[in-house]
Design an enzyme around this catalytic site. Structure first.
Site, short mmCIF file in Angstrom:
data_model
loop_
_atom_site.label_atom_id
_atom_site.label_comp_id
_atom_site.label_asym_id
_atom_site.label_seq_id
_atom_site.Cartn_x
_atom_site.Cartn_y
_atom_site.Cartn_z
CG LEU A 16 -1.94 -1.11 1.34
CD1 LEU A 16 -2.65 -1.07 2.69
CD2 LEU A 16 -2.95 -1.01 0.20
CB SER A 17 4.51 1.85 0.23
OG SER A 17 4.75 1.18 1.45
CE LYS A 66 11.48 -3.65 6.59
NZ LYS A 66 10.54 -3.45 7.70
CG ASN A 87 12.19 1.67 7.27
OD1 ASN A 87 12.98 2.55 7.64
ND2 ASN A 87 10.89 1.80 7.44
CG ASP A 102 10.27 -0.66 9.87
OD1 ASP A 102 9.40 -0.10 9.17
OD2 ASP A 102 11.00 -1.57 9.45
CB ALA A 128 15.71 -12.70 15.25
N GLY A 129 14.49 -11.13 12.18
CA GLY A 129 14.96 -10.61 10.90
C GLY A 129 14.92 -9.09 10.87
N GLY A 130 14.88 -8.55 9.65
CA GLY A 130 14.94 -7.10 9.48
C GLY A 130 13.80 -6.35 10.14
N GLY A 240 -0.55 -4.46 11.43
CA GLY A 240 0.53 -3.54 11.15
C GLY A 240 0.17 -2.37 10.25
#
Length: 280
Positions: A16-17, A66, A87, A102, A128-130, A240
């Site tokens: 949706l950005s 990221k 990001n 973020d 535990a990712g970006g 989110g």
């Protein structure tokens, strides 16, 4: 002439950005073009260089790129360095400058839009990712209590805990430890597991009557985790979408020097999105 911006990720067609930044541009009277560019780890660098050569001056970066964006940034902000993830990219004097909005976006959504008091909340971060790296420092700054990190690959949870540098407050654990960890005031799903529709296998004991459960995804990808949370008595179940709008506003302010108002954009997307998600 419109300035050129983009979001890079894989997959990225659903994002949706572009809609959000177009709305911010109309609101502030700033002419811009914003597109979605699909890129994998293998193609990201070349795609970003081609974008810059074509006049691109700013970019957002989403899953799974990221940490790659952090690695290729010539300079980074302190919050990006604390996260080890980027990001938001801005083209400055022929180089990419990396930031991470973020965490600021998530905290603003939870505290200002949702009215949550994060202080001293015992918190579980799944992933535990970006995405997880981007929000963890801001959660600590917002005053949460102990932060427990679990991840499918334990080494990544250990690495994130080490990066955060607060061993008395941040604890890496194994997925197998979840039944013994007790109740949390805040649970955050920072994985993309919901994209394939899987319902999470998490113990009910993680949730109490005042727990807030947050999925960093939105739309259909957030449904399995939030449905699990509601079914097991969470006080709040939050997707989110608000974070997406708020982090976009932070990025917009970095690029244009003005922070747009977010409520109207959020309400429009929330209404439209709710209709899509609940439609027969």
């Amino acid at each position: 002439m419109s300035s050129q911006y983009a979001v890079f990720g894989h997959p990225v067609a659903h994002t949706l950005s572009p809609h959000i930044h177009a709305a911010f541009g109309r609101q502030t009277g700033i002419a811009l073009r914003y597109e979605a560019i699909d890129a994998t780890h293998d193609t990201f660098f070349d795609a970003l260089e081609a974008f810059a050569a074509a006049g691109g001056v700013g970019a957002n970066v989403t899953l799974p790129l990221k940490e790659s964006a952090f690695a290729l940034s010539a300079t980074t902000t302190e919050r990006a360095r604390r996260a080890g993830a980027v990001n938001t990219l801005a083209r400055i004097e022929g180089q990419w400058h990396g930031d991470n909005t973020d965490g600021a976006g998530l905290v603003r959504d939870l505290t200002e839009r949702r009215g949550l008091d994060l202080r001293q909340r015992r918190t579980l971060l799944i992933g535990a990712g970006g995405a997880a790296r981007g929000i963890a420092p801001s959660l600590l700054d917002a005053g949460i209590g102990d932060l427990f990190i679990v991840n499918r690959t334990p080494e990544r949870a250990d690495a994130l805990a080490d990066t955060l540098g607060q061993p008395g407050r941040v604890h890496a654990r194994y997925l197998a430890d979840l039944p013994s960890l007790g109740e949390f005031g805040l649970l955050i799903n920072a994985t993309s597991a919901g994209r394939d529709g899987r319902t999470p296998r998490l113990p009910m004991s993680l949730l109490g009557s005042r727990s807030a459960a947050v999925d960093l995804s939105y739309g259909e990808a957030a449904i399995p985790f939030l449905a699990w949370a509601r079914a097991n008595g969470a006080h709040e179940a939050i997707d989110g979408l608000g974070m997406l709008v708020e982090q976009a506003a932070e990025s917009f302010a970095l690029w244009h020097g003005v922070r747009p108002h977010t409520d109207a954009v959020y309400e429009e997307l929330h209404a439209r999105h709710a209709a899509l998600v609940t439609a027969d």
